[in-house]
Motif scaffolding. Structure first.
Motif, mmCIF file in Angstrom:
data_model
loop_
_atom_site.group_PDB
_atom_site.id
_atom_site.type_symbol
_atom_site.label_atom_id
_atom_site.label_comp_id
_atom_site.label_asym_id
_atom_site.label_seq_id
_atom_site.Cartn_x
_atom_site.Cartn_y
_atom_site.Cartn_z
ATOM 1 N N VAL A 23 46.773 41.997 44.994
ATOM 2 C CA VAL A 23 47.570 42.011 46.223
ATOM 3 C C VAL A 23 46.699 42.501 47.382
ATOM 4 N N ASP A 80 54.476 49.740 42.719
ATOM 5 C CA ASP A 80 55.707 50.207 43.360
ATOM 6 C C ASP A 80 56.941 49.989 42.484
ATOM 7 N N HIS A 117 47.698 44.095 39.183
ATOM 8 C CA HIS A 117 48.553 43.511 40.220
ATOM 9 C C HIS A 117 48.130 43.945 41.632
ATOM 10 N N ASP A 163 48.374 47.579 46.555
ATOM 11 C CA ASP A 163 49.782 47.172 46.650
ATOM 12 C C ASP A 163 50.397 47.688 47.955
ATOM 13 N N LYS A 214 51.761 45.673 51.990
ATOM 14 C CA LYS A 214 53.012 45.774 52.762
ATOM 15 C C LYS A 214 52.799 45.354 54.213
ATOM 16 N N HIS A 228 51.734 38.593 47.862
ATOM 17 C CA HIS A 228 52.172 38.689 46.469
ATOM 18 C C HIS A 228 52.216 37.314 45.798
HETATM 19 ZN ZN LIG Z 1 53.419 44.690 44.419
#
Ligand SMILES: [Zn+2]
Ligand SMILES: [Zn+2]
Length: 401
Positions: free
Chosen positions: A307, A156, A303, A203, A207, A283
């Motif tokens: 996550v 992101d 990453h 990722d 959220k 994260h």
């Molecule tokens: Zn991230």
């Protein structure tokens, strides 16, 4: 007064499609004045054709287009052609790394500075993580605008002002600036390697707990929150999850929804000037694992892959602490099995075991993950209530036996 592009409408950003959001400024129901300063975004099939129009204000200077071997083939070549056909003065910078991975370090950043001429008016970054971060950082320091032509829906950071880079072997994330424009062409995104697609998807899945964590921080720690941003992110998640099945087959619509979700969390972060809409305790676990890998001289997982697998783990924290959570917070975090099923739906790994995280590192990260950054999270909440060790032992036992 609630202003958006001169029209008085409250929280009007919620009525805009993603490509209409650039240059939005409005007073928000959260009490703040928000400003989204990105000038132009085009996320659609064939979006690369919009590049010359986006770059038009910088036509009197030279355009430096930056790519590597792979991104040249899938998008850089076409970007250069389009700009030249439209009368731009174009200079090209190819990072020819062979089989090696490009690292955003002194050497890479220095090369970009060297290729920037006195009459360069704009840079165009063609790539994903490293090329985006490198061009973002250099242009922020040299005061030039840049446009990103995204080649993978992998993270992101396209619409985010931080630029994770390396200095003397250490990774840090200095504040840089926001892109001038974003080109997200679904015909290009569908050429992305599957592991980068999974990373972007992981990722986005993260959220879920980021939003639940934010709610906890509001109720247990008096943090600020913007509900308009939460709504923006939740809508993007719904759309992305509804189409997640198609990611395994690189369905352009699914990839577009994924890039849109990644971009919208970026928009939300830019509106509130904090990363809360995008990043919570999941994260922190990912960063903890990454730092451990780097300290041991190993290449960490992507990453977003980390996550993703960290998200059901954080959901387990919410489940274990359900008896003492503030009212309404637990309901924001779905059961961990549901999150695992969502990850699997998009083809992403679901367990830290699947991606090589050792039992020791995992247990350690649950105990110390809250120290990664000074931000209130469910792990801090567990610590403050004397439950952290008990939960860390229990979850580790469940997963690793
Ligand atoms: Zn991230
Ligand atoms: Zn707001």
């Amino acid at each position: 007064m609630f202003l958006i592009k001169g029209v008085n409408v409250m929280d009007e950003i919620l009525n805009l499609s993603i490509n209409e959001m650039p240059q939005t400024e409005f007073d928000c129901s959260c009490g703040k004045h928000h400003n989204f300063s990105v000038h132009d975004m085009s996320i659609r099939k064939g979006a690369i054709e919009d590049l010359p129009k986006m770059a038009e204000p910088f036509k009197d200077g030279k355009i430096l287009v930056v790519f590597d071997n792979h991104t040249y083939k899938v998008a850089g070549k076409r970007a250069v052609e389009l700009l030249k056909e439209n009368g731009f003065n174009v200079k090209e910078l190819l990072f020819d790394t062979g089989d090696d991975i490009l690292i955003p370090d002194e050497k890479t950043l220095g090369r970009i500075v060297q290729e920037q001429d006195l009459d360069t008016s704009l840079m165009v970054a063609v790539g994903s993580g490293v090329i985006n971060d490198s061009v973002k950082f250099v242009t922020s320091r040299s005061g030039l605008p840049y446009i990103i032509v995204a080649t993978a829906p992998s993270m992101d950071g396209y619409v985010a002002d931080g630029a994770p880079i390396f200095s003397q072997g250490y990774k840090y994330s200095p504040v840089a600036h926001l892109t001038y424009g974003l080109v997200g062409d679904t015909d290009i995104l569908k050429t992305a390697p599957q592991d980068l697609i999974q990373a972007g998807y992981g990722d986005v899945v993260g959220k879920i707990t980021a939003i639940a964590d934010w709610d906890l921080a509001v109720k247990a720690n008096n943090d600020y929150r913007c509900d308009t941003c939460v709504t923006l992110v939740n809508r993007a998640l719904d759309k992305c999850f509804a189409k997640a099945e198609g990611l395994k087959d690189r369905d352009p619509e699914s990839l577009g929804a994924l890039l849109e979700a990644l971009t919208l969390t970026g928009v939300a972060m830019a509106l509130v000037n904090i990363s809360r809409p995008a990043s919570g305790a999941e994260h922190m676990l990912s960063h903890f694992w990454e730092m451990d890998y780097i300290a041991r001289g190993l290449n960490p997982n992507h990453h977003g892959i980390q996550v993703g697998v960290a998200t059901p783990i954080i959901a387990r924290f919410f489940e274990e602490l359900a008896d003492i959570l503030p009212e309404g917070t637990g309901a924001l975090c779905p059961p961990h099995e549901e999150i695992e099923a969502l990850l699997a739906k998009g083809g992403a790994p679901t367990s830290p075991k699947d991606i090589g995280i050792s039992k020791e590192l995992f247990h350690d990260s649950l105990l110390k993950g809250y120290t990664v950054r000074p931000r209130y999270s469910i792990m801090q909440f567990a610590k403050d209530n004397g439950r952290l060790e008990e939960i860390a032992d229990k979850i580790t036992e469940e997963i690793y036996g």
